[in-house]
Design a protein around this motif. Structure first.
Motif, PDB file in Angstrom:
ATOM      1  N   ARG A  50       0.962  -1.166   0.068  1.00 18.82           N
ATOM      2  CA  ARG A  50      -0.034   0.081  -0.066  1.00 18.82           C
ATOM      3  C   ARG A  50       0.945   1.225  -0.020  1.00 18.82           C
ATOM      4  NH1 ARG A  50      -2.037   1.273   4.500  1.00 18.82           N
ATOM      5  NH2 ARG A  50      -4.036   2.272   3.216  1.00 18.82           N
ATOM      6  N   GLU A  51       2.092   1.092  -0.576  1.00 21.42           N
ATOM      7  CA  GLU A  51       3.196   2.353  -0.382  1.00 21.42           C
ATOM      8  C   GLU A  51       2.515   3.379  -0.993  1.00 21.42           C
ATOM      9  OE1 GLU A  51       5.266  -1.462   0.221  1.00 21.42           O
ATOM     10  OE2 GLU A  51       3.896  -0.774  -1.318  1.00 21.42           O
ATOM     11  N   ALA A  52       2.068   3.356  -2.199  1.00 24.85           N
ATOM     12  CA  ALA A  52       1.562   4.516  -2.762  1.00 24.85           C
ATOM     13  C   ALA A  52       0.188   5.202  -2.080  1.00 24.85           C
ATOM     14  CB  ALA A  52       1.133   4.105  -4.115  1.00 24.85           C
ATOM     15  N   GLU A  53      -0.614   4.509  -1.539  1.00 27.75           N
ATOM     16  CA  GLU A  53      -1.869   5.022  -0.648  1.00 27.75           C
ATOM     17  C   GLU A  53      -1.201   5.434   0.424  1.00 27.75           C
ATOM     18  OE1 GLU A  53      -4.605   1.893  -0.106  1.00 27.75           O
ATOM     19  OE2 GLU A  53      -4.126   0.929  -2.063  1.00 27.75           O
ATOM     20  N   ILE A  55       1.857   6.995   1.051  1.00 23.25           N
ATOM     21  CA  ILE A  55       2.289   8.385   0.611  1.00 23.25           C
ATOM     22  C   ILE A  55       1.147   9.394   0.363  1.00 23.25           C
ATOM     23  CG2 ILE A  55       3.702   9.428  -0.959  1.00 23.25           C
ATOM     24  CD1 ILE A  55       5.442   6.934  -1.144  1.00 23.25           C
ATOM     25  N   ARG A  56       0.330   8.893  -0.273  1.00 26.15           N
ATOM     26  CA  ARG A  56      -0.867   9.858  -0.536  1.00 26.15           C
ATOM     27  C   ARG A  56      -1.587  10.465   0.648  1.00 26.15           C
ATOM     28  NH1 ARG A  56      -5.653   7.341  -3.594  1.00 26.15           N
ATOM     29  NH2 ARG A  56      -5.906   6.371  -1.878  1.00 26.15           N
ATOM     30  N   ARG A  59       0.892  12.871   2.419  1.00 27.71           N
ATOM     31  CA  ARG A  59       0.710  14.274   1.974  1.00 27.71           C
ATOM     32  C   ARG A  59      -0.434  14.849   2.187  1.00 27.71           C
ATOM     33  NH1 ARG A  59       3.834  12.271  -3.855  1.00 27.71           N
ATOM     34  NH2 ARG A  59       5.967  12.046  -3.051  1.00 27.71           N
ATOM     35  N   VAL A  82       8.019   5.692   4.389  1.00 29.14           N
ATOM     36  CA  VAL A  82       6.984   5.815   3.574  1.00 29.14           C
ATOM     37  C   VAL A  82       5.757   6.602   4.090  1.00 29.14           C
ATOM     38  CG1 VAL A  82       5.086   4.396   2.227  1.00 29.14           C
ATOM     39  CG2 VAL A  82       7.588   3.489   2.739  1.00 29.14           C
ATOM     40  N   GLY A  83       5.774   7.645   3.518  1.00 28.94           N
ATOM     41  CA  GLY A  83       5.003   8.909   4.192  1.00 28.94           C
ATOM     42  C   GLY A  83       5.447   9.123   5.490  1.00 28.94           C
ATOM     43  N   GLU A 132     -13.086   5.699  -4.959  1.00 35.86           N
ATOM     44  CA  GLU A 132     -12.734   4.541  -4.949  1.00 35.86           C
ATOM     45  C   GLU A 132     -14.470   3.601  -4.732  1.00 35.86           C
ATOM     46  OE1 GLU A 132      -9.693   3.537  -2.238  1.00 35.86           O
ATOM     47  OE2 GLU A 132      -8.329   4.516  -3.382  1.00 35.86           O
ATOM     48  N   GLY A 214      -8.181   9.175   1.339  1.00 37.35           N
ATOM     49  CA  GLY A 214      -8.204   8.993   0.137  1.00 37.35           C
ATOM     50  C   GLY A 214      -9.348   9.427  -0.573  1.00 37.35           C
TER      51      GLY A 214
END
Length: 327
Positions: A50-53, A55-56, A59, A82-83, A132, A214
């Motif tokens: 879930r790295e991208a989630e 980080i999002r 941020r 990561v984040g 989503e 998200g």
């Protein structure tokens, strides 16, 4: 004490003065860590895959805080991150926050104005193109039939109930999907604005647990949150209306009826789908007990039509009183 030392080192904190102590275990377990530099809250988080989630979400959390919404202050990891999360050997993925003195939200705390204004501020930060849908329990009919077939093959106790209730589930899912598609007000947002994620401090309420942040519908989240806070002790419809009034006054747009509470129905469908997946082996049980998962799945299938009808009626009544009409 060894874990406390590892976590303190990972976040560049001073020497621990004692072992970490368990704090709460809601969506994720948390601990209190006391060091020579002071106290922090440590939270175990899911990052792998879930790295991208992650980080999002981190941020977005930073942007919300910079915009004036009161959020807990994260402690940046000392090394690779990561984040705001980092991997701690012998502990797992962790986040740390500066300690916040306060108490849990009580049923008699008046927070409608704060809630509406806070949601409007969060929703104004970052629009997105699409939400989503899976978070609303929106799955193709083929997937529901696959769960049913697997449940019958495995003789799961909820399978007969699901066979009888599947047409209603598909109809309710279609209503939820239409509400989400029609909303069109998609933004990055918190996505778990619930009473248990609010702390009352000397400076006012603070919304925490931003890890699930998200894309979602702004208006449907606002209505879901207004309902959740208004029903934490009975049914305080005045508080619900006050939250939506504050939300609109701060620039938010409330959806038209009868879709005000479609998100809450979608969350219930999503939890049912999650339990069916665990019961049929499509995803691991983790710490959950299979018998409890099965029993709750059967209950949710039985209760979903009444639950959805009740929330549609409430949404229609609130919308009518507010003079809302569908565009």
């Amino acid at each position: 004490m060894q874990k406390a030392m590892a976590v303190a080192e990972a976040f560049g904190l001073g020497r621990p003065v004692r072992a970490m102590t368990a704090h709460t275990h809601r969506s994720s377990p948390t601990w209190v860590l006391d060091t020579v530099d002071g106290r922090v809250l440590v939270k175990q988080v899911e990052v792998a895959g879930r790295e991208a989630e992650v980080i999002r979400a981190a941020r977005f959390e930073a942007r919300v805080g910079a915009g004036g919404v009161d959020v807990p202050r994260p402690v940046p990891p000392a090394g690779e991150a990561v984040g705001y999360a980092t991997y701690v050997a012998g502990f797992g993925w962790a986040r740390a926050y500066e300690w916040l003195d306060g108490r849990d939200l009580r049923d008699d705390d008046e927070v409608a104005g704060w809630l509406g204004a806070t949601l409007a501020a969060v929703h104004a930060v970052e629009p997105v193109d699409a939400p989503e849908r899976v978070a609303y329990g929106i799955h193709p009919a083929e997937r529901w039939h696959a769960w049913l077939a697997a449940g019958e093959r495995l003789a799961r106790p909820w399978a007969p109930t699901l066979r009888a209730g599947l047409p209603a589930i598909l109809d309710i899912s279609a209503w939820v999907a239409a509400a989400l598609d029609r909303a069109g007000d998609y933004v990055l947002t918190h996505r778990d604005v619930e009473p248990w994620n609010v702390m009352i401090t000397s400076s006012g309420p603070v919304l925490f647990d931003w890890d699930p942040a998200g894309p979602d519908s702004a208006g449907l989240e606002a209505c879901h949150a207004a309902f959740a806070f208004a029903t934490r002790a009975g049914h305080d419809w005045a508080a619900l209306r006050a939250t939506l009034t504050a939300y609109a006054a701060a620039g938010g747009v409330v959806p038209a009826d009868p879709d005000l509470l479609a998100r809450r129905v979608g969350m219930r469908i999503n939890r049912l789908a999650w339990r069916l997946s665990m019961s049929t082996g499509a995803q691991p049980l983790g710490p959950n007990d299979l018998a409890t998962v099965d029993a709750r799945a059967r209950e949710q299938v039985e209760q979903l039509p009444g639950f959805a009808a009740d929330l549609r009626a409430v949404g229609t009544a609130i919308a009518a009183e507010a003079g809302l009409t569908r565009p």
